[in-house]
Every structure is written in C-alpha cells, then in structure tokens.
Design a protein around this motif. Structure first.
Motif, PDB file in Angstrom:
ATOM      1  N   THR A 194      -2.224   5.302  -3.447  1.00  0.00           N
ATOM      2  CA  THR A 194      -2.034   4.351  -4.587  1.00  0.00           C
ATOM      3  C   THR A 194      -0.600   3.840  -4.503  1.00  0.00           C
TER       4      THR A 194
ATOM      5  N   SER B 121      -5.978  12.368  -5.246  1.00  0.00           N
ATOM      6  CA  SER B 121      -6.207  11.156  -5.180  1.00  0.00           C
ATOM      7  C   SER B 121      -7.234  10.870  -3.847  1.00  0.00           C
TER       8      SER B 121
ATOM      9  N   ARG C 265      -4.388   9.152   4.201  1.00  0.00           N
ATOM     10  CA  ARG C 265      -4.096  10.034   3.122  1.00  0.00           C
ATOM     11  C   ARG C 265      -3.738  11.597   3.603  1.00  0.00           C
TER      12      ARG C 265
ATOM     13  N   ALA D 159      -0.202  14.754  -6.477  1.00  0.00           N
ATOM     14  CA  ALA D 159      -0.959  13.400  -6.800  1.00  0.00           C
ATOM     15  C   ALA D 159      -1.700  12.923  -5.510  1.00  0.00           C
TER      16      ALA D 159
END
Length: 277
Positions: free
Chosen positions: A156, A152, A118, A148
């Motif tokens: 996703t 997070s 990420r 986002a």
C-alpha cells in the motif's frame, strides 16, 4: 530563531552520527572454516587418548594431572553441541548502513513499479537490521514496516511511505553482511590455543617463542611452546594438520596480553585511598 537553533542542533547530531565509524564482530554460521576440528561430545572423558596424553607428558614435561585437564578442556572447546562461536566476522558500521540504504532504494523502486511481490519485499526487509539505529525510536521503524507488510494483503501507499522513511533514516535498516567472509576469525582455534597456553603456564613453562629469518617479513615462528601447540592441534584435527606459526604467535601474544591485564587489575591500588584513610 529557536526553531532554527533546534533544527541546526539536530542536523549537527546527524552529521556526528554519520561521521562515527567502527566495526563489530558477530558470530555467523555457514562460513567454511579452514581448520577441520575433530568435533564431538567428549564430556569428562576428554578428547585425547591415553597414549596421546602420555606422549605429551613425556615429550613436554607436562604433569599427568595437567594432561588430563587439558584433554577435558580441549573436549569442551570441540563440543559440537555447545554454543562456542566458531566464526566471528567483521561488520563495518558505515558500510552496513550504506548497503542498507542501497537495498532500500532498490526495494522502493521495485515496489512502486510492481516489480516485486509482497512476499519478496517482506523477505528482503527481514534481511536488514536496526542494529545501528541512532535512537530507540529509529530502531522501531524497521519492525513497524515488517509488521505492516505482514498484516497487509498488498503493498500500500503507507508501506511505500514507511520504506522511504527507512531509507532516509541512517542506521534504521542496515545490511549486516560481513565485510569479508575470507577473514573469518576462528574463535574455536583461539580457545584451543589459550587452553594449551594455560596448561603450559601451569606446568611452569615460559610463554615464549623464537623467530628465525627465512627470507619472509617477520620470519618463521618456532620454539617448544609452538611445537607443543602444533602437536596438540595435530591430534584434534581431521585430517591431522598444523596451524600457521604466525597465527599461533598472534594467539599467544593475545593470551599474554590478557594475562598481563588481569594481573594489573588484580594488583591495582584502590582509586580513592585505602581502608585506613
């Protein structure tokens, strides 16, 4: 029928947007400049020493007050603490958008295959820009995807969908890497040459140069104005060196064109009659 017309119009708008091409020029740090200027904070003292100013006065018939002003204004050009844009680099719109699409395609594949974290995905997204977005709505897609990801703990399906939408939206996420770092435009040099030209003009000297043939296309540039500029440049570079005569010629031409435009705009008559009509 109405839906088809609307869809057709939108398709035409996209085609027109994608067909438009132009370049912008942005200031970028970290690009080595070929000219090593003697940067510093000179203030009202100026950058030129008294003996150097005296040399300019005697050799080039420059009034003392102009030599003083030249020294101060050159110091402003060389201010290491100022916001002078040193390097302007060309960013081509079409290329930036296409590179952005390729980057996003790679990020989509890597994120779906678990080939990036990420944090890595977030770092790569932050390198892109919505500068060439076709609409305010499109310009929000990249910031939304970044937000986002920041909020997070994992990549996703919603984030995958956001990346896909970015990739399919021209200009929403462009790679703003310069077209060619070797062709950086040294704005500090341009400001210095312009400062010399102003002093030369205010001294009543003509903004001219001559060309002699040395076997190369365009020949070699010379003349008292170019000699003056080369002398000044040699005094404010470390180690002392000059500029290409052709480079100076281009800067002089740019300066003369700007002066001509200013005079034309100043003396232009009003568009709709005058005060008496």
């Amino acid at each position: 029928m109405q839906e088809e017309t609307k869809a057709s119009r939108q398709a035409n708008e996209v085609e027109e947007y994608e067909a438009e091409d132009y370049s912008i020029y942005l200031h970028m740090d970290g690009v080595k400049c070929s000219t090593a200027w003697r940067l510093g904070s000179y203030g009202e003292d100026g950058v030129l020493k008294p003996d150097i100013k005296a040399h300019l006065v005697n050799k080039f018939s420059l009034p003392k007050e102009l030599a003083e002003r030249l020294s101060i204004e050159l110091g402003y050009c060389l201010d290491s603490d100022g916001d002078v844009a040193i390097n302007l680099l060309e960013i081509n719109r079409t290329q930036a958008i296409e590179r952005g699409r390729k980057v996003l395609g790679k990020l989509v594949r890597q994120s779906k295959n678990g080939a990036c974290t990420r944090q890595d995905l977030l770092a790569d997204l932050k390198k892109l820009s919505p500068y060439f977005a076709a609409s305010p709505e499109d310009a929000t897609l990249l910031p939304q995807a970044i937000s986002a990801l920041e909020n997070s703990e994992a990549i996703t399906p919603d984030i995958h969908a956001a990346l896909e939408r970015l990739r399919r939206t021209p200009g929403a996420a462009a790679d703003m890497s310069p077209r060619d770092k070797r062709r950086a435009h040294d704005k500090r040099r341009q400001y210095i040459v312009e400062t010399c030209c102003y002093a030369w003009k205010d001294a009543g000297h003509p903004l001219t140069y001559t060309t002699f043939s040395d076997g190369r296309r365009g020949g070699q540039r010379q003349g008292i104005l170019i000699e003056f500029i080369q002398t000044v440049v040699g005094m404010i570079t470390v180690p002392s060196h000059g500029l290409s005569g052709e480079t100076i010629r281009k800067d002089i031409d740019r300066f003369r064109d700007a002066l001509a435009r200013e005079e034309e705009e100043f003396w232009a008559p009003p568009e709709f009659g005058n005060q008496y009509t």
